[in-house]
Design a protein around this motif. Structure first.
Motif, PDB file in Angstrom:
ATOM      1  N   ARG A  95       0.569  -1.984   4.370  1.00 31.68           N
ATOM      2  CA  ARG A  95       0.495  -0.538   4.101  1.00 31.68           C
ATOM      3  C   ARG A  95      -0.910   0.001   4.397  1.00 31.68           C
ATOM      4  NH1 ARG A  95      -1.327   3.525   3.560  1.00 31.68           N
ATOM      5  NH2 ARG A  95      -1.093   5.151   1.971  1.00 31.68           N
TER       6      ARG A  95
ATOM      7  N   ASP B 167       7.353   5.275  -6.864  1.00 27.26           N
ATOM      8  CA  ASP B 167       6.485   4.396  -6.088  1.00 27.26           C
ATOM      9  C   ASP B 167       5.768   5.233  -5.024  1.00 27.26           C
ATOM     10  OD1 ASP B 167       8.213   4.894  -3.967  1.00 27.26           O
ATOM     11  OD2 ASP B 167       9.357   3.054  -4.258  1.00 27.26           O
TER      12      ASP B 167
ATOM     13  N   ALA C 116       6.112   4.990  -1.625  1.00 27.28           N
ATOM     14  CA  ALA C 116       6.732   4.757  -0.314  1.00 27.28           C
ATOM     15  C   ALA C 116       6.314   5.844   0.678  1.00 27.28           C
ATOM     16  CB  ALA C 116       8.256   4.754  -0.468  1.00 27.28           C
TER      17      ALA C 116
ATOM     18  N   GLU D 220      10.307  -0.568   5.933  1.00 28.83           N
ATOM     19  CA  GLU D 220       9.345  -0.504   4.830  1.00 28.83           C
ATOM     20  C   GLU D 220       9.827  -1.386   3.686  1.00 28.83           C
ATOM     21  OE1 GLU D 220       8.658   3.451   3.278  1.00 28.83           O
ATOM     22  OE2 GLU D 220       6.664   2.844   2.573  1.00 28.83           O
TER      23      GLU D 220
ATOM     24  N   LEU E 246       8.811  -2.502  -0.240  1.00 26.73           N
ATOM     25  CA  LEU E 246       7.986  -2.256  -1.429  1.00 26.73           C
ATOM     26  C   LEU E 246       8.515  -3.156  -2.512  1.00 26.73           C
ATOM     27  CD1 LEU E 246       8.134   1.472  -1.093  1.00 26.73           C
ATOM     28  CD2 LEU E 246       6.255   0.608  -2.434  1.00 26.73           C
TER      29      LEU E 246
ATOM     30  N   GLU F  23       3.680  -5.922  -3.485  1.00 32.01           N
ATOM     31  CA  GLU F  23       3.359  -5.805  -2.058  1.00 32.01           C
ATOM     32  C   GLU F  23       3.997  -4.579  -1.434  1.00 32.01           C
ATOM     33  OE1 GLU F  23       2.135  -9.309   0.472  1.00 32.01           O
ATOM     34  OE2 GLU F  23       4.097  -9.865  -0.337  1.00 32.01           O
ATOM     35  N   HIS F  24       3.339  -4.037  -0.453  1.00 36.57           N
ATOM     36  CA  HIS F  24       3.838  -2.870   0.272  1.00 36.57           C
ATOM     37  C   HIS F  24       3.492  -3.085   1.741  1.00 36.57           C
ATOM     38  CE1 HIS F  24       3.956   1.846   0.590  1.00 36.57           C
ATOM     39  NE2 HIS F  24       4.848   1.258   1.363  1.00 36.57           N
ATOM     40  N   TYR F  25       4.494  -3.356   2.544  1.00 34.44           N
ATOM     41  CA  TYR F  25       4.228  -3.653   3.959  1.00 34.44           C
ATOM     42  C   TYR F  25       5.419  -3.218   4.811  1.00 34.44           C
ATOM     43  CZ  TYR F  25       7.244  -7.639   2.915  1.00 34.44           C
ATOM     44  OH  TYR F  25       8.312  -8.408   2.516  1.00 34.44           O
TER      45      TYR F  25
END
Ligand code: SF4
Ligand code: SF4
Ligand code: SF4
Lengths: 371, 264
Positions: free
Chosen positions: A6, A64, A66, A182, A184, A188-190
């Motif tokens: 992210r 979140d 996003a 995406e 989430l 982790e956020h990737y």
């Protein structure tokens, strides 16, 4: 499959800017998420989502952060490939007659950020209409050739989405330069990233991203599967074409014609509707120009022939629209004219729902045959 | 240029806003003045040439017996008669009197009611004489006014589409205020021409250009009630500048009957 953290998302956007693309992506404005120029992640509707129902749309906070935690809004990408107003040519008087001038296409190379699977299919459909028929739309062709498409696979579906039943989504199948998913989770956020073209691969190479692990790919697949299980609507297309071809008049069309305002919103928000009309404008100084603008089969003038409009009743206009979308489009272009994006349902001011109307037609027809 | 068409501009019961749109054409005004001979336009010039006129632009509605006669004279002196705006095409806001006792209004407003001589209704020009073209709006759009004049000079049909405001709104890329905010909007039943001005400022459409082709206010009212509007509010919504235009009048009367039935 590559992995883009992210925190590195702006690296992707910057890379596209560096190679000369103007970025167009989702932005929040006037209580909706629509498409306009963006400079970086800060312009995206981070942490927002949309709640959609027939005739109703509201933006809401997510719990979140996003970047793409919403579905499609009032705009579609057709605004950039097939603009609502275009000058076809202008004419100017000269000493010995007149000259016609065709305005050049703006020449802007655009990167569309966040194109959903249904929208990719809609672009493919408009390609067939504007590029593969007997008449080539050269302005569309030029804009299309300059396009870079960053697709986003949906991780959630909206209240009026039905791409799963139209087999167009929620996962993108080709038609993109890059496709992102995406992910989430708790810590982790990737994004998983996949190149779909040499141009996409080139950008990925510049970014020099690590490979996504097996677990990360699984998490991305799970996000898309979740969206698939959440479809707000469905449309049963089995046997629908012959049914529509058969039911030309009847009480059903009259019933929907009573509710429909003939306002044309459904056609103008639809990412596949392609109709336009031309207006000739003359000026006092002797100049003239021909303007082309989006048109709609809900407009009386649309079916104007010598002596008047051949589709006077609203019922006949609605029938034309639904029948073209779901039946005669197949004959004309080899696919459905509907990709299941749900826009016509959400943005109809009185909430007329294409999936419900198709289902109601089935029921009405069955009842007629039983009786 | 002896062959320039003679233009006349007439005022009946109105606020002058529509004829001012012509003066407001600024850059284009001189070109217009070159193309036509302004033969009668008291708002703009002291020169008053006698008829006949090639084109008459008529603003305002008929509210007095004297005006009912005057419009006949205007018609007989004009080759082409074009009405400008909601008053001339639908009776205007002053047609609220059509739903009331005119004597009550006069007593309320004027210190010496006996000085007032007026009809009990405000009616559009087309109720009195043949009209060649009606230009909508309260006020009219100056671009459309120029378009109508130029189209007439060039002997072509004017481009003034009669579709909904929604079409213009969508082409402009505005966010729909009904769907996204729940704001009542008359756009779906209103004739285009304003450029979807109000939705562009997050306001609902007020119906300034009157009913669109195939306008179906009853179907819209069903939705507006779901959005929380009461029948009396709906009566007021439809009964404004274009309240006497057929589709709006019928719906406002239907909602009025409904209000009465509910006792509010
Ligand atoms: S018909 Fe409706 S759901 Fe189908 S593609 Fe068009 S806007 Fe989307
Ligand atoms: S279906 Fe809805 S959006 Fe489409 S023309 Fe009818 S009322 Fe308007
Ligand atoms: S805001 Fe009003 S004019 Fe615009 S699309 Fe919505 S209902 Fe129509």
């Amino acid at each position: 499959m590559k992995r883009l953290g992210r925190a590195e998302f702006d690296r992707l956007l910057n890379a596209l800017t560096e190679v000369g693309y103007e970025l167009i992506g989702p932005v929040m404005r006037d209580g909706a998420i629509l498409y306009d120029s963006i400079a970086g992640v800060r312009d995206l509707p981070v942490g927002w989502t949309d709640a959609q129902e027939a005739g109703q749309y509201r933006i809401q906070r997510r719990d979140d952060q996003a970047l793409f935690g919403y579905v499609v809004g009032p705009h579609s990408w057709k605004r950039f490939l097939f603009p609502p107003n275009q000058t076809v040519f202008s004419a100017r008087r000269t000493d010995d007659g007149f000259v016609l001038e065709t305005p050049p296409v703006d020449g802007v190379r655009r990167a569309l950020i966040g194109v959903r699977a249904c929208e990719l299919e809609a672009i493919r459909i408009q390609d067939r209409v504007f590029l593969e028929g007997p008449y080539l739309d050269t302005a569309y062709q030029q804009r299309r050739a300059m396009l870079f498409v960053v697709a986003v696979n949906c991780g959630q579906a909206g209240g009026t989405c039905f791409c799963a039943s139209m087999k167009t989504g929620p996962k993108a199948h080709g038609g993109y330069d890059l496709a992102l998913t995406e992910v989430l989770d708790a810590d982790e956020h990737y994004f998983t990233v996949d190149a779909g073209s040499p141009a996409g691969k080139e950008v990925l190479d510049r970014l020099d991203l690590p490979e996504a692990s097996g677990a990360e790919c699984d998490a991305a697949a799970a996000a898309v599967a979740r969206a698939e299980s959440q479809m707000g609507r469905s449309l049963d297309t089995d046997g629908l074409k012959p049914l529509l071809d058969r039911v030309l008049d009847g009480r059903h069309w009259e019933a929907v014609g009573q509710r429909c305002l003939s306002c044309a919103n459904c056609t103008l928000v639809c990412p596949t509707c392609f109709c336009s009309t031309v207006e000739d404008i003359t000026e006092l100084d002797g100049g003239a120009r021909r303007e082309r603008r989006w048109d709609s089969c809900f407009d009386g003038e649309f079916s104007y022939v010598a002596g008047g409009s051949i589709r006077q009743s609203t019922a006949s206009r609605y029938r034309q629209w639904l029948t073209h979308k779901l039946s005669s489009w197949h004959d004309q272009f080899g696919s459905s004219g509907c990709v299941g994006c749900g826009r016509c349902i959400t943005w109809c001011p009185v909430g007329i729902d294409i999936t419900q109307e198709a289902a109601a037609l089935r029921v009405a027809d069955a009842a007629e045959h039983d009786g | 240029m002896p062959d320039r068409p003679k233009l006349a501009v007439w005022k009946f019961a109105s606020c002058d806003g529509c004829q001012l749109s012509l003066l407001d054409c600024e850059d284009q005004l001189l070109a217009v003045a070159d193309a036509v001979e302004i033969a009668y336009f008291p708002e703009a010039t002291r020169v008053m040439q006698p008829g006949p006129y090639d084109v008459s632009l008529v603003e305002g509605s008929i509210t007095t017996a004297e005006d009912a006669e005057r419009i006949q004279r205007v018609r007989s002196e004009s080759r082409v008669l074009i009405t400008l705006g909601a008053c001339a095409t639908a009776g205007g806001i002053q047609s609220l009197r059509n739903h009331a006792e005119i004597a009550d209004y006069v007593r309320l407003v004027y210190a010496r009611p006996e000085y007032i001589e007026t009809l009990s209704t405000s009616t559009p020009i087309t109720d009195h004489v043949k009209v060649d073209f009606e230009l909508r709006g309260c006020p009219i759009d100056k671009g459309q006014l120029l378009e109508v004049l130029i189209a007439h000079l060039h002997r072509r049909r004017p481009n003034t589409p009669n579709h909904s405001v929604c079409q213009t709104c969508k082409r402009a890329g505005h966010v729909c205020v009904m769907v996204a905010h729940g704001t009542p909007c008359l756009g779906p039943v209103t004739h285009a021409g304003c450029g979807a001005l109000c939705p562009g400022y997050n306001r609902g459409c007020y119906g300034c250009f009157g009913p669109a082709d195939r306008a179906k206010p009853a179907a819209l009212s069903t939705r507006l009630r779901e959005l929380g509007m009461s029948d009396p509010e709906l009566v007021r919504l439809y009964r404004s500048f274009n309240g006497q235009a057929e589709e709006f009048r019928v719906e406002s009367e239907a909602r009025e009957v409904q209000s009465g039935a509910q006792g509010n």
